[in-house]
Design an enzyme around this catalytic site. Sequence first.
Site, PDB file in Angstrom:
ATOM      1  CB  CYS A 111       0.148 -14.053  -3.253  1.00  0.00           C
ATOM      2  SG  CYS A 111      -1.648 -14.300  -3.145  1.00  0.00           S
ATOM      3  CG  HIS A 219      -0.172  -9.223  -3.689  1.00  0.00           C
ATOM      4  ND1 HIS A 219       0.268  -9.846  -4.839  1.00  0.00           N
ATOM      5  CD2 HIS A 219      -1.201  -9.964  -3.224  1.00  0.00           C
ATOM      6  CE1 HIS A 219      -0.473 -10.911  -5.080  1.00  0.00           C
ATOM      7  NE2 HIS A 219      -1.370 -11.003  -4.106  1.00  0.00           N
ATOM      8  CD  GLU A 221       3.060  -7.948  -5.729  1.00  0.00           C
ATOM      9  OE1 GLU A 221       1.885  -8.076  -6.152  1.00  0.00           O
ATOM     10  OE2 GLU A 221       3.418  -8.394  -4.622  1.00  0.00           O
TER      11      GLU A 221
END
Length: 257
Positions: A111, A219, A221
Amino acid sequence: MVWLPADHRLMGDHGHQMPFLLLGDKYARAVKEGARAQPVMFPLADVDQIGELLALVDGVMLTGSPSNVHPSHFEEDVADPSLPLDPARDLLTLALVRACVQEGVPLLGVCRGFQEINVALGGTLHQRVHDVPGLMDHREPKTAPPDEQYAPRHAVRFVPGSPFAEWARAEETQVNSLHGQGINRLAAGLDAMAHAPDGLVEAFAVRGARTFAYAVQWHPEWRCRDTPFYAAIFEAFGRACRQRHSLRLQAADLARH
């Protein structure tokens, strides 16, 4: 060990704010559990220390953040003064990107980190993707709970045969989307690896990199172990970090003898 640079933010209540150095749990957890590496921070690290600190780590992850890259770095004025900025982070990370590429340090951008790499290498950003004719609104529903904010939002299509197609085991998949800025001009040293349906670049590789050097606009993660594609990205990053770790140990052993 993987270096995750901190955000600089003023926090407090009752009208009294103090500076804090912050790292989102989800990023550190993805490095720890997904890449199987130890996340580390170097609070107040400055540009002059990049070389000595990179010598201590096996990789660098540039995280997402509520703040945006300051548009002065791509020769624009601030379009929306209400959005948070973090010039102290910019000062460190833009130089850190160039050092990682030069030194062959594994690099993963997410990001804001994706945008930082593009800007550091000479690219530009749309400050308000949703205001650009022909582009979608890539922002998350701000008032929704996290599970809804990080839910799959749109498709991305990968370059056939790219590492991303391999990690996803498909040429197209769904990803989350939580960003207001996005790539305008891709830096000359980067190769686009994925696009959204509106044509916006969603992933790239650093051309000619000696090791893992990839970044994504979404994202991965977020609960990375629950999504095989996201997990594969962090597993590949972790393998590259372990390879660098082995090389660092060999170099240290040679230096002792």
